[in-house]
Design an enzyme around this catalytic site. Sequence first.
Site, PDB file in Angstrom:
ATOM      1  N   ARG A   1      36.466 -27.074   3.786  1.00  0.00           N
ATOM      2  CA  ARG A   1      36.354 -26.884   5.229  1.00  0.00           C
ATOM      3  C   ARG A   1      35.051 -27.470   5.783  1.00  0.00           C
ATOM      4  NH1 ARG A   1      38.209 -20.976   6.831  1.00  0.00           N
ATOM      5  NH2 ARG A   1      39.471 -22.140   8.304  1.00  0.00           N
TER       6      ARG A   1
ATOM      7  N   GLU B   1      31.820 -22.204   7.086  1.00  0.00           N
ATOM      8  CA  GLU B   1      31.414 -23.148   6.049  1.00  0.00           C
ATOM      9  C   GLU B   1      30.723 -24.389   6.606  1.00  0.00           C
ATOM     10  OE1 GLU B   1      34.842 -20.707   4.522  1.00  0.00           O
ATOM     11  OE2 GLU B   1      34.476 -21.865   6.361  1.00  0.00           O
TER      12      GLU B   1
ATOM     13  N   LYS C   1      39.659  -0.167   7.106  1.00  0.00           N
ATOM     14  CA  LYS C   1      40.136  -0.756   5.855  1.00  0.00           C
ATOM     15  C   LYS C   1      40.265   0.347   4.806  1.00  0.00           C
ATOM     16  CE  LYS C   1      38.892  -4.862   4.425  1.00  0.00           C
ATOM     17  NZ  LYS C   1      38.123  -6.047   3.989  1.00  0.00           N
TER      18      LYS C   1
END
Length: 637
Positions: A393, A365, A280
């Site tokens: 979610r 979640e 990244k």
Amino acid sequence: MLLDRIHQPSDLKSLDVAQLEQLAQEIREFLITTLSSTGGHLAPNLGVVELTLALHYLFDSPKDKLIFDVGHQAYVHKLLTGRKDRFPTLRKYKGLCGFVKRSESEHDVWEAGHSSTSLSAAMGMAVARDLQGQDYKVIALIGDGALTGGMAFEALNHIGHEKKNLTVVLNDNEMSIAPNVGALHNYLSKVRTDRTYIKAKEEVETLLKKVPAIGGTLASWAEKVKDSLKYLVVSGVLFEELGYTYYGPIDGHNLPVLLETFRQASKVEGPVLVHVVTTKGKGYAPAEKDSHTWHGLGAYKIESGQVLKSAGPPMYTEVFGKTLIELAERDDRIVAVTPAMPGGSGLLKFADRFPNRMIDVGIAEQHAATLCAAIAIEGMKPVFAVYSTFLQRAYDQVVHDICRQNLNVVFAIDRAGFVGPDGETHHGVYDIAYLRHVPNMAILMPKDENELRHMLHTAIQYDGGPIAVRYPRIQGTGVDWNDELKLIPFGEWETVRDGRDAVALAVGPMVQVALDAAEKLASQGVSLRVVNARFLKPLDGAMLSALAEERLPIVTIEEGAAAGGFGSAVLEWFAAEGAYGVPIKVMGVPDRFVEHGSIQEQRDEVGLTAEELAETVKRLRPKAAAAEKPLMTGTNM
């Protein structure tokens, strides 16, 4: 510049590898320069430059379906599909969306703002392709973080079972790779996926099984040896056991290796998983050093890497984080739980202070919600810190595991209301509607950062079941928020400005909007009472009864869905009480998705402004004066 010559993926086909590598460098320079003024998801996109180039170079978009998970890493894809000139408008009102968006380009075949959906989408497209007799390729790009989502595991299992022809690209940007290890795995991948090798292996196994008496034993022994060696040297054995042909891990910044691997993978029958290791922030030192900060951010200075921040009051998120530390120092029952958002939810300092009382479950979640339920059963005080849009979610777990058992879970719901540049996939405008009808749930929202502190204190002390404190993605109002914590009288609203002509029942940031409207109306001789409706559930029945007696026109205003929201709750109360003589107007987010832009632009678009509230009050007053039916009271159930 080569980048200026790329308008569609087909323009890549005439380039050689050296030119592709030059183009990769130009793309990085373009992103670093452009995002320094627009902001956006820089680090994820710098990490997938070569990967995206390789995919568009070898496959034929949009015929072949390239599916991005979340879309944080789709800027390079946008550049290669004709949207370079629109990048100055990135994440701005009516401008280029920060995520993949089907209305923007035929190359955007799947939309996602929440993670872990790409594999299910890929499977669906592969099913449709085969049923329709088509022959296009399906490629899903998913990150190692998104792979922690339960939905991704469900899809992995189904794809492996059905043996559909599709490619999963696992973008692993956390693992480093040593050259010798990478070369070994690349070699093993080539050998194991070579069609000649696979055919020979199948023929040998068939032959062994035909040998009388000892054939079965030899075949069994050979199988055990094969599996033992695989577990020793092949890191992708989990995926192979699930039914995938596994390639990798391979260097995601080595274009020749990427191109050769994808060429081989495209020839394999059945599902293939290509494990790609990337960095990244690749190519920009500040982003490589701190990929968390540079995941998604605002404007910055290129040379120094200094992130430009707005001056003024702290964000509500910061106030939440500091207050939770203060509360946890007093109460060792408090446990913070977050689904992969410790930084975004303001919990990094809490994690430093209480490492054993901070739980990051990853992008999970549903698991986080049920985990909180079990923690609460054992007498602790779990605080589920979650964005409003991501709490969606875990809806079943909230209903079934928490509310049904009436457990003392505190929901710290961040990003409640409009969220600005992230747009429609991230707005927190639905949680009032999907939470308030669930039995046992209490819902609160503060008018300012100081009240947030007191609400959190109240929520921790509350033992009546689940309680949600929701707060917006904005800076506070600038009030002093260091006074002593105190309990808020449960279920009581607060009149913050008196008035005799009409009443505004305002929620959260809309309290300030209502106060501004009251000032405008005062200059026109209209006196507007402003009520801080800080308890969305339970409603303040005593105040509503008093308002019913006064028969003043009422406007409810909330930065949430009007359908099923706070205003709807007020209307339901008046209907249940048989109080029909009071004109009531609900102001909220209309029944449509609101796209990206600034929060103020989004409020302007849907009319959640002081000007519109003032006009609404003026339109409503004549109706109140004309009402002649006597007020009916009593229960109407």
